[in-house]
Design an enzyme around this catalytic site. Structure first.
Site, PDB file in Angstrom:
ATOM      1  N   HIS A   3     -17.396   2.304   7.929  1.00 14.60           N
ATOM      2  CA  HIS A   3     -15.939   2.294   8.095  1.00 14.60           C
ATOM      3  C   HIS A   3     -15.529   3.623   8.723  1.00 14.60           C
ATOM      4  O   HIS A   3     -15.669   4.679   8.102  1.00 14.60           O
ATOM      5  CB  HIS A   3     -15.273   2.105   6.716  1.00 14.60           C
ATOM      6  CG  HIS A   3     -13.779   2.170   6.734  1.00 14.60           C
ATOM      7  ND1 HIS A   3     -12.973   1.074   6.512  1.00 14.60           N
ATOM      8  CD2 HIS A   3     -12.936   3.200   6.941  1.00 14.60           C
ATOM      9  CE1 HIS A   3     -11.705   1.430   6.592  1.00 14.60           C
ATOM     10  NE2 HIS A   3     -11.654   2.727   6.844  1.00 14.60           N
ATOM     11  N   HIS A  31     -12.593   3.133  -0.023  1.00  8.38           N
ATOM     12  CA  HIS A  31     -12.626   2.117   1.052  1.00  8.38           C
ATOM     13  C   HIS A  31     -13.327   0.830   0.593  1.00  8.38           C
ATOM     14  O   HIS A  31     -13.814   0.066   1.421  1.00  8.38           O
ATOM     15  CB  HIS A  31     -13.384   2.605   2.310  1.00  8.38           C
ATOM     16  CG  HIS A  31     -12.788   3.806   2.981  1.00  8.38           C
ATOM     17  ND1 HIS A  31     -13.552   4.782   3.564  1.00  8.38           N
ATOM     18  CD2 HIS A  31     -11.506   4.171   3.174  1.00  8.38           C
ATOM     19  CE1 HIS A  31     -12.771   5.707   4.089  1.00  8.38           C
ATOM     20  NE2 HIS A  31     -11.516   5.362   3.856  1.00  8.38           N
ATOM     21  N   ASN A  88       0.875  -1.166   0.000  1.00 13.57           N
ATOM     22  CA  ASN A  88       0.000   0.000   0.000  1.00 13.57           C
ATOM     23  C   ASN A  88       0.914   1.219   0.000  1.00 13.57           C
ATOM     24  O   ASN A  88       1.473   1.599   1.020  1.00 13.57           O
ATOM     25  CB  ASN A  88      -0.877  -0.031   1.260  1.00 13.57           C
ATOM     26  CG  ASN A  88      -1.865   1.120   1.280  1.00 13.57           C
ATOM     27  OD1 ASN A  88      -1.790   2.043   0.467  1.00 13.57           O
ATOM     28  ND2 ASN A  88      -2.774   1.073   2.227  1.00 13.57           N
ATOM     29  N   ILE A 142     -11.922   3.535  14.606  1.00 14.59           N
ATOM     30  CA  ILE A 142     -12.966   4.053  15.491  1.00 14.59           C
ATOM     31  C   ILE A 142     -14.111   3.050  15.614  1.00 14.59           C
ATOM     32  O   ILE A 142     -14.576   2.748  16.721  1.00 14.59           O
ATOM     33  CB  ILE A 142     -13.483   5.413  14.954  1.00 14.59           C
ATOM     34  CG1 ILE A 142     -12.356   6.450  14.991  1.00 14.59           C
ATOM     35  CG2 ILE A 142     -14.703   5.884  15.731  1.00 14.59           C
ATOM     36  CD1 ILE A 142     -12.660   7.741  14.255  1.00 14.59           C
ATOM     37  N   GLY A 143     -14.551   2.528  14.495  1.00 13.07           N
ATOM     38  CA  GLY A 143     -15.683   1.600  14.494  1.00 13.07           C
ATOM     39  C   GLY A 143     -15.424   0.373  15.352  1.00 13.07           C
ATOM     40  O   GLY A 143     -16.316  -0.130  16.039  1.00 13.07           O
ATOM     41  N   ASN A 145      -9.417   7.242   9.941  1.00 10.10           N
ATOM     42  CA  ASN A 145      -9.153   8.666   9.710  1.00 10.10           C
ATOM     43  C   ASN A 145     -10.063   9.164   8.601  1.00 10.10           C
ATOM     44  O   ASN A 145     -10.618  10.243   8.669  1.00 10.10           O
ATOM     45  CB  ASN A 145      -7.682   8.886   9.359  1.00 10.10           C
ATOM     46  CG  ASN A 145      -6.849   8.936  10.618  1.00 10.10           C
ATOM     47  OD1 ASN A 145      -7.207   9.618  11.570  1.00 10.10           O
ATOM     48  ND2 ASN A 145      -5.760   8.184  10.642  1.00 10.10           N
ATOM     49  N   GLY A 146     -10.179   8.343   7.556  1.00  6.68           N
ATOM     50  CA  GLY A 146     -11.213   8.572   6.548  1.00  6.68           C
ATOM     51  C   GLY A 146     -12.428   7.761   6.984  1.00  6.68           C
ATOM     52  O   GLY A 146     -12.281   6.699   7.595  1.00  6.68           O
ATOM     53  N   ASN A 185     -13.178   0.224  17.867  1.00 10.24           N
ATOM     54  CA  ASN A 185     -12.715   0.502  19.239  1.00 10.24           C
ATOM     55  C   ASN A 185     -13.537   1.495  20.043  1.00 10.24           C
ATOM     56  O   ASN A 185     -13.439   1.504  21.264  1.00 10.24           O
ATOM     57  CB  ASN A 185     -11.273   1.018  19.186  1.00 10.24           C
ATOM     58  CG  ASN A 185     -10.324  -0.029  18.656  1.00 10.24           C
ATOM     59  OD1 ASN A 185     -10.212  -1.104  19.238  1.00 10.24           O
ATOM     60  ND2 ASN A 185      -9.674   0.249  17.540  1.00 10.24           N
ATOM     61  N   GLU A 237      -7.734  -5.030   5.209  1.00  6.15           N
ATOM     62  CA  GLU A 237      -7.641  -4.739   3.780  1.00  6.15           C
ATOM     63  C   GLU A 237      -6.507  -5.525   3.112  1.00  6.15           C
ATOM     64  O   GLU A 237      -6.641  -5.963   1.973  1.00  6.15           O
ATOM     65  CB  GLU A 237      -7.448  -3.222   3.583  1.00  6.15           C
ATOM     66  CG  GLU A 237      -8.741  -2.470   3.847  1.00  6.15           C
ATOM     67  CD  GLU A 237      -8.545  -0.991   4.139  1.00  6.15           C
ATOM     68  OE1 GLU A 237      -8.044  -0.672   5.234  1.00  6.15           O
ATOM     69  OE2 GLU A 237      -8.903  -0.178   3.289  1.00  6.15           O
ATOM     70  N   ARG A 256      -2.474  -2.026  -3.664  1.00  9.61           N
ATOM     71  CA  ARG A 256      -3.705  -1.269  -3.456  1.00  9.61           C
ATOM     72  C   ARG A 256      -3.646  -0.062  -4.401  1.00  9.61           C
ATOM     73  O   ARG A 256      -2.701   0.724  -4.361  1.00  9.61           O
ATOM     74  CB  ARG A 256      -3.778  -0.784  -2.007  1.00  9.61           C
ATOM     75  CG  ARG A 256      -4.996   0.074  -1.795  1.00  9.61           C
ATOM     76  CD  ARG A 256      -4.949   0.824  -0.505  1.00  9.61           C
ATOM     77  NE  ARG A 256      -6.167   1.608  -0.377  1.00  9.61           N
ATOM     78  CZ  ARG A 256      -6.251   2.712   0.342  1.00  9.61           C
ATOM     79  NH1 ARG A 256      -5.207   3.170   0.978  1.00  9.61           N
ATOM     80  NH2 ARG A 256      -7.380   3.364   0.419  1.00  9.61           N
TER      81      ARG A 256
HETATM   82  P1  ADP Z   1      -6.634   4.917   8.922  1.00 13.09           P
HETATM   83  O1  ADP Z   1      -7.749   5.514   8.131  1.00 13.09           O
HETATM   84  O2  ADP Z   1      -5.438   5.816   9.038  1.00 13.09           O
HETATM   85  O3  ADP Z   1      -6.300   3.480   8.565  1.00 13.09           O
HETATM   86  P2  ADP Z   1      -7.574   3.782  11.439  1.00 13.09           P
HETATM   87  O4  ADP Z   1      -8.542   2.786  10.912  1.00 13.09           O
HETATM   88  O5  ADP Z   1      -6.305   3.255  12.044  1.00 13.09           O
HETATM   89  O6  ADP Z   1      -7.242   4.918  10.413  1.00 13.09           O
HETATM   90  O7  ADP Z   1      -8.347   4.648  12.554  1.00 13.09           O
HETATM   91  C1  ADP Z   1      -7.743   5.731  13.181  1.00 13.09           C
HETATM   92  C2  ADP Z   1      -8.725   6.309  14.183  1.00 13.09           C
HETATM   93  O8  ADP Z   1      -9.128   5.285  15.107  1.00 13.09           O
HETATM   94  C3  ADP Z   1      -8.161   7.452  15.016  1.00 13.09           C
HETATM   95  O9  ADP Z   1      -9.089   8.510  15.103  1.00 13.09           O
HETATM   96  C4  ADP Z   1      -7.980   6.817  16.377  1.00 13.09           C
HETATM   97  O10 ADP Z   1      -8.120   7.762  17.408  1.00 13.09           O
HETATM   98  C5  ADP Z   1      -9.135   5.839  16.410  1.00 13.09           C
HETATM   99  N1  ADP Z   1      -8.920   4.823  17.432  1.00 13.09           N
HETATM  100  C6  ADP Z   1      -7.967   3.864  17.484  1.00 13.09           C
HETATM  101  N2  ADP Z   1      -8.064   3.160  18.644  1.00 13.09           N
HETATM  102  C7  ADP Z   1      -9.094   3.695  19.343  1.00 13.09           C
HETATM  103  C8  ADP Z   1      -9.698   3.434  20.607  1.00 13.09           C
HETATM  104  N3  ADP Z   1      -9.254   2.459  21.398  1.00 13.09           N
HETATM  105  N4  ADP Z   1     -10.747   4.180  20.989  1.00 13.09           N
HETATM  106  C9  ADP Z   1     -11.215   5.160  20.214  1.00 13.09           C
HETATM  107  N5  ADP Z   1     -10.690   5.467  19.005  1.00 13.09           N
HETATM  108  C10 ADP Z   1      -9.645   4.755  18.571  1.00 13.09           C
END
Ligand code: ADP
Length: 394
Positions: free
Chosen positions: A205, A179, A7, A328-329, A208-209, A331, A381, A90
């Protein structure tokens, strides 16, 4: 069969080497901050965990260093580059040319280059990654997996913007979607889990995005990102939905240049613009301590998700499951809770105890009486890319 998944982004390259079809990760790594004296190299294999700060000027240099790690006598995972059967790349934008994963030829590279005009931040580094990998792994098959491919099934009414027709027919201005690899991966897992012949699913999803996809019987029918990855949900630093008149006012009324507006909406807005941080963990921590801006930003974020859930449920005339995925989804129990609040009229009932449970496997977090399953499914992914490459070449 060893498949290397690459990627290649604007300032980073991530990779995973997988043994397929066992789906076993042999090693993984990344280089970040390409172009800087203090670029970061990470490499992980079994209990070997390397992190180094080294100057890496170009993608070529970054990928060469990673390739050296792969063949390193003590730390490496392969004896020589010929051990890699295929490299799965990717590629963010494949326009309407690629509905499927594709073996890379000169003509395919020309098409990827053509779509650089529509994805200037993504396609050029994707293409560079392909060209470097062709030199470093000359015997491997090079395969492109497109983020946009999953949206080729979307009906025209969901893909076309209400601007004069010629912009659709002649200038290719339409919803392309992003995505796709993640939404496809988690929705297939959900369909298998539901065990139903037919299904209506909303995949959410949130990384960050952020994006949402409405999926009927495994095929996408609507999606929140659009021509570029900027529409829809509130993201880390992107505004998502915004009245275009705001842009005209910023330029004509407030004197911003177009480039400044682009930076503003893509890099300084979203959760960052609302709270000063794009990282949801920081925002949640501040909200807990009473920060009003952070509390409001979290509410706004979840409210946008709710509106799309409602819209997509109406569009599909029903809903069997919603999926939360990505950083985020997977966690943030808080965002999941806020997004599912007061949705019982749609048959969505969250179990607050299950929602709080930490886990990194597929799980159901709805109550027993919920008509709609609420699933948390970790996305992968790289594995999805490796699976698609394996299916194509084996
Ligand atoms: P990317 O799009 O860069 O692949 P990720 O899927 O890694 O992004 O998601 C990044 C986001 O997930 C950030 O906003 C981060 O704060 C959030 N995040 C990661 N772990 C947690 C957690 N335990 N609780 C809340 N938010 C989390």
């Amino acid at each position: 069969m060893k498949i290397l998944v690459l990627n290649s982004g604007s300032s980073s390259i991530k990779f995973k080497l997988l043994e397929m079809p066992l789906e076993k990760i042999i090693c993984s790594g990344m280089v970040e901050r390409i172009g800087y004296e203090d670029a970061i190299l990470r490499f992980k294999k079994d209990d070997i965990n390397v992190q180094e700060t080294v100057p890496i000027k170009t993608h070529r240099e970054g990928l060469s260093i990673l390739a050296n790690y792969l063949t390193h006598t003590q730390k490496g995972a392969i004896e020589n580059p010929q051990d890699i059967h295929a490299v799965g790349h990717r590629v963010v934008h494949g326009g309407d040319s690629f509905a499927e994963t594709t073996l890379i030829t000169e003509a395919v590279k020309d098409e990827i280059n053509y779509y650089s005009a529509l994805a200037p931040l993504h396609n050029p580094p994707n293409l560079e990654g392909i060209e470097i990998a062709e030199k470093l792994f000359p015997t491997a098959k090079q395969v492109a997996v497109f983020d946009t491919a999953f949206y080729q099934t979307m009906p025209i009414k969901a893909r076309k913007y209400a601007i004069p027709n010629e912009f659709y027919t002649e200038d290719n201005i339409k919803v392309y979607g992003f995505h796709g690899t993640s939404h496809k991966y988690v929705s297939e897992k959900a369909i298998k889990y539901l065990g139903r012949e037919t299904s209506k699913i909303i995949s959410i999803h949130l990384g960050n995005g952020c994006s949402m996809t409405a999926i009927v019987n495994g095929k996408s029918v609507d999606h929140s990102l659009g021509f570029a990855p900027s529409n829809g949900l509130i993201m880390g630093s992107r505004s998502g939905d915004i009245d275009h008149s705001v842009i005209f006012h910023l330029v004509d009324g407030l004197g911003y240049s177009l480039n400044e507006v682009k930076q503003l909406l893509n890099k300084k807005s979203g959760m960052l613009g609302l709270t000063g941080s794009s990282d949801l963990r920081d925002i949640q921590a501040k909200a807990e301590k009473g920060d009003k801006n952070c509390q409001l930003a979290l509410d706004m974020n979840a409210y946008r998700i709710k509106k799309y859930i409602g819209g997509y449920t109406a569009a599909m005339n029903g809903l069997d499951a919603i999926i939360f995925t990505a950083g985020i989804g997977e966690n943030s129990s808080l965002i999941r809770k806020l997004a599912c609040l007061d949705m019982d009229y749609l048959g969505i009932k969250l179990d607050s105890v299950k929602n709080e449970k930490l886990s990194n496997v597929l799980r159901e977090i709805n109550t027993d009486s919920s008509q709609v399953k609420i699933l948390v499914i970790p996305t992968n992914e790289e594995l999805e890319i490796a699976k698609q490459v394996f299916n194509l070449i084996s």
